[in-house]
Design an enzyme around this catalytic site. Structure first.
Site: not given
Ligand code: NAD
Length: 257
Positions: A139, A152
């Protein structure tokens, strides 16, 4: 070596960035393993849809990334791993002195410790196959901080550090390890932060999006899951064979400020 025909495991891929990444890898011809902690019909249906749309093999394997044993079992059950995308992640926002201990533990386990377990389990297999890519979805918070996101920010900085270490341990092998650092991408994880942020700042939804969330993203645009997927496909390609131990920001200029 191309991505086509490779086996890619994407953790946390039944929604958001993970699903977008799995879809772009499948579009590039990789066989994909989708994952999350649930085991519902719709999870398996997602994999079937990916297989049908892109003409690749796609499976859904349930494994809870908060549990080290299940992280390792995911790699074993997949029966092979060329490309490992560590994407599973959760968020909780609170001042550090009020940060619930169970939320701290869950964020560190899912966002950081899972990367240790899956990587440790996948690397020996990559070494046998003589090729591998470990791509960690960190991130902008792996490079900078924001208030109220102690767990985080700590976990994502940890993932960036771990990526560098894995890259050094595999530097003389045809294996690379990098971290992608997205800014804000509109996914369920970000959507879930909007009500709390609206309350904290006393703002309406659109104001919170432009003035608070995208305040640090100079482009004032969310990144897309397809752009994240495209970056993963690039890091998995031959063109990226000498890119290792580094971060690629997909953040609309956030970390240039
Ligand atoms: P999201 O909530 O849509 O997806 C998260 C995924 O992780 C889902 O598929 C969920 O089921 C899964 N998950 C959660 N707990 C779990 C567990 N215990 N075991 C297995 N799977 C699990 O969120 P996202 O925004 O798509 O985030 C995905 C990644 O990207 C994360 O690591 C997040 O920190 C990172 N990220 C997101 C953003 C953003 O703006 N959305 C920015 C920077 C980084």
């Amino acid at each position: 070596m191309t991505v086509s025909g490779k086996t890619a495991i994407v953790t946390g891929s039944n929604s958001g960035i993970g699903l977008g990444v799995a879809r772009e890898l499948a579009r590039a011809g990789a066989n994909v393993v989708l994952n999350s902690f649930t085991d519902r019909e719709e999870d398996h249906a997602l994999a079937a849809d990916v297989a049908k749309e892109f003409g690749v093999e796609a499976r859904y394997i349930q494994a809870d990334m908060s549990k080290g044993v299940e992280c390792r079992a995911l790699i074993t059950k997949a029966g092979g791993c060329d490309i490992l995308v560590n994407n599973a992640g959760i968020q909780h926002v609170a001042p550090i002195d009020e940060f619930p201990v169970d939320k701290w533990d869950a964020i560190i386990a899912i966002n950081m410790n899972s990367v240790f377990h899956t990587t440790a389990a996948a690397l020996p297999e990559m070494r046998v196959r003589g090729w591998g890519r470990v791509i960690n979805i960190a991130s902008a918070h792996g490079l900078t901080a924001s208030p109220y996101k102690a767990a985080y920010v700590a976990a994502k900085h940890g993932v960036v550090g771990m990526s560098k270490t894995v890259a050094l341990e595999t530097a003389e092998e045809p294996i690379t390890c990098n971290a992608i650092c997205p800014g804000y991408v509109l996914t369920p994880l970000v959507e879930a932060q909007i009500p709390d942020t609206m309350e904290k700042y006393g703002m309406e939804r659109e104001e919170v999006i432009k003035k608070v969330m995208l305040e640090r993203q100079p482009s004032r645009e969310f990144a897309t899951v397809e752009q994240l997927g495209g970056t993963v496909v690039f890091l998995a390609s031959d063109a990226a064979a000498q890119i290792t131990g580094t971060t690629i920001s997909v953040d609309g200029g956030w970390t240039a400020l």
